[in-house]
Design an enzyme around this catalytic site. Structure first.
Site, PDB file in Angstrom:
ATOM      1  N   ASP A  36       0.796  -1.227   0.000  1.00 11.19           N
ATOM      2  CA  ASP A  36       0.000   0.000   0.000  1.00 11.19           C
ATOM      3  C   ASP A  36       0.832   1.283   0.000  1.00 11.19           C
ATOM      4  O   ASP A  36       0.880   1.982  -0.994  1.00 11.19           O
ATOM      5  CB  ASP A  36      -0.975  -0.021   1.178  1.00 11.19           C
ATOM      6  CG  ASP A  36      -2.053   1.043   1.044  1.00 11.19           C
ATOM      7  OD1 ASP A  36      -2.520   1.257  -0.078  1.00 11.19           O
ATOM      8  OD2 ASP A  36      -2.422   1.647   2.056  1.00 11.19           O
ATOM      9  N   CYS A  48     -20.424  -4.610  -9.624  1.00  8.72           N
ATOM     10  CA  CYS A  48     -19.659  -5.319 -10.663  1.00  8.72           C
ATOM     11  C   CYS A  48     -20.115  -6.777 -10.799  1.00  8.72           C
ATOM     12  O   CYS A  48     -20.106  -7.524  -9.823  1.00  8.72           O
ATOM     13  CB  CYS A  48     -18.165  -5.268 -10.309  1.00  8.72           C
ATOM     14  SG  CYS A  48     -17.159  -6.138 -11.532  1.00  8.72           S
ATOM     15  N   CYS A  62     -13.798  11.266  -5.116  1.00 10.76           N
ATOM     16  CA  CYS A  62     -14.053   9.894  -4.634  1.00 10.76           C
ATOM     17  C   CYS A  62     -14.327   9.885  -3.121  1.00 10.76           C
ATOM     18  O   CYS A  62     -13.562  10.434  -2.330  1.00 10.76           O
ATOM     19  CB  CYS A  62     -12.838   9.018  -4.971  1.00 10.76           C
ATOM     20  SG  CYS A  62     -12.997   7.337  -4.369  1.00 10.76           S
ATOM     21  N   CYS A  79     -19.348  -3.568 -20.609  1.00  9.35           N
ATOM     22  CA  CYS A  79     -19.986  -3.205 -19.331  1.00  9.35           C
ATOM     23  C   CYS A  79     -19.492  -1.830 -18.872  1.00  9.35           C
ATOM     24  O   CYS A  79     -18.346  -1.453 -19.110  1.00  9.35           O
ATOM     25  CB  CYS A  79     -19.632  -4.262 -18.290  1.00  9.35           C
ATOM     26  SG  CYS A  79     -20.297  -3.902 -16.655  1.00  9.35           S
ATOM     27  N   CYS A 113     -20.154   0.181 -13.263  1.00 12.37           N
ATOM     28  CA  CYS A 113     -19.471   0.898 -12.172  1.00 12.37           C
ATOM     29  C   CYS A 113     -19.403   2.398 -12.467  1.00 12.37           C
ATOM     30  O   CYS A 113     -19.571   3.229 -11.570  1.00 12.37           O
ATOM     31  CB  CYS A 113     -18.078   0.341 -11.937  1.00 12.37           C
ATOM     32  SG  CYS A 113     -17.086   0.257 -13.448  1.00 12.37           S
TER      33      CYS A 113
END
Ligand code: B12
Ligand code: SF4
Ligand code: SF4
Length: 339
Positions: A127, A242, A208, A185, A188
């Site tokens: 991370d 999703c 976000c 698709c 999202c």
């Protein structure tokens, strides 16, 4: 000149699985194309995560952090949770901090690799290190970066946390990069409550909710606050919709089992005292939001959902000593109006 021995890819895979990773893949440690990261930074999509712009040469080339790096071991721990589990905390953060799980298991993996070759060198990152984990995971065949910006594995969906280990040894067989399988698709992109996708796969952090609820310690722009309804830490909307997450997926690692803090309602979180928060958040990834950050989020969630039952705590926090809490309480009170 002596040539470094080549590791058996099967032995490396077995070592990673024995160290309790859910997925492992191997990619050659070639430098990454700098363009997508540079474009993302130049567009301001990193918001105030200035650390994303630092040490770019390291972020883009494993050999800069580990001289002689030859192989990237991409690793994942799965965290799928039962559909019936309800919480205002994003799934990956409901249990023990995933960074610890990756660190413990990478230590165990390193030990096993040293047993294969005691002279090898490694660099491990989860991370916050200078590694682009999704890109490596895609290159090592773990899955593909979806239009939702998350790495998706065809069997485990996107409910994965990632980490990466560089090794200064080649292996005898590498995995092929995973093909992208989103097709036509766009569920999202349409479902994001704040329109945070600048393009498919490209997240503008400023819009976000995950960024705003975790990284932003100040006030959140007013037009984004109502989207905190039902959320106090992180956001799973672009993963929940999703189709790759709708198939039968085995329950994730036990270390992601929810802790008591993630079962609290926004009103209960807003009412927490600082000591209680420290006790409950200890060892959880949501400690990153800190006491005031989490209470602020809870107030936005209350205001966003117009949760009348929380009026008493909202009124109490109008006099809080932290300006960010006072302001969030005033906003929530205005949202409750005369309800
Ligand atoms: C910064 C960051 C964030 C930022 C920015 C998000 C982002 N998408 O970049 C914020 C705070 C918003 C965030 C949110 C979340 N994050 Co985050 N985050 C990171 C971090 C630290 C760096 C990511 C990064 O380098 N971003 C910069 C951009 C340029 O990189 P990128 O998205 O990898 O870029 C590639 C794609 O954009 C792709 N691309 C470019 N064009 C196109 C076009 C198409 C069509 C496609 C498909 C792809 C594509 O190419 C780019 C580079 O080559 C990583 C850990 C790490 N060190 O990698 C975790 C990480 C990505 N986050 C993670 C998680 C779990 C989340 C959340 C789900 C948490 C939550 N529930 O709230 C959300 C998901 C938001 C989302 N839809 O992406 C996991 C992802 C696991 C997974 N399955 O993918 C990671 C890997 C942490 C971890 N160690 O497990 N995160
Ligand atoms: S995490 Fe939430 S706010 Fe962020 S891009 Fe996904 S749906 Fe949008
Ligand atoms: S919702 Fe559709 S477009 Fe978005 S990541 Fe999943 S498959 Fe790809």
């Amino acid at each position: 000149m002596s040539v470094a021995p080549v590791l058996s890819s099967e032995a490396v895979r077995a070592a990673a699985l024995a160290a309790k990773f859910s997925l492992v893949g191997l990619a050659p440690a070639a430098p990454l194309d700098p363009a997508p990261l540079e474009r993302w930074l130049a567009a301001g999509y990193a918001a105030d995560m200035s650390w994303m712009a630092r040490r770019q040469p390291e972020r883009l080339d494993p050999a800069v952090v580990l001289p002689g790096a030859r192989t990237v071991i991409a690793l994942a721990i799965a965290y799928h949770r039962p559909a019936a589990e309800r919480a205002a905390v994003a799934r990956y953060a409901r249990g023990r901090d995933y960074h610890y799980a990756h660190r413990d298991r990478m230590r165990a993996l390193r030990k096993r690799l040293l047993a294969l070759d005691p002279t090898l060198e490694t660099y491990a990152s989860v991370d916050t290190g200078v590694v682009m984990e999704k890109v490596w995971a895609e290159r090592a065949g773990l899955g593909w970066i979806g239009k939702n910006g998350c790495l998706i594995n065809p069997k485990l969906g996107s409910w994965l946390t990632l980490s990466v280990m560089f090794v200064d040894r080649a292996v005898d067989a590498y995995d092929a990069p995973h093909q992208r399988r989103c097709g036509d698709c766009a569920l999202c992109l349409d479902a994001c409550p704040t329109d945070a996708f600048a393009a498919p796969g490209v997240v503008d952090s400023r819009r976000c909710i995950s960024y705003q609820s975790i990284e932003n310690q100040g006030s959140v722009p007013t037009e984004l606050r109502t989207s905190f309804a039902g959320r106090i830490f992180g956001c799973d909307v672009c993963q929940e919709v999703c189709p790759w997450n709708f198939r039968p997926i085995p329950e994730g690692d036990a270390r992601f089992a929810p802790r008591p803090l993630s079962a609290l309602s926004p009103a209960e979180v807003a009412a927490l005292g600082p000591d209680e928060f420290d006790r409950l958040a200890s060892g959880m990834a949501l400690a990153r939001a800190r006491y005031d950050g989490l209470r602020r989020n809870a107030l936005y969630a209350i205001g966003g959902a117009r949760d009348r039952g929380a009026r008493a705590v909202v009124e109490r926090l109008l006099d809080d000593s932290a300006p960010v809490i006072k302001e969030a309480a005033a906003w929530a009170k205005a949202r409750l109006g005369d309800l």
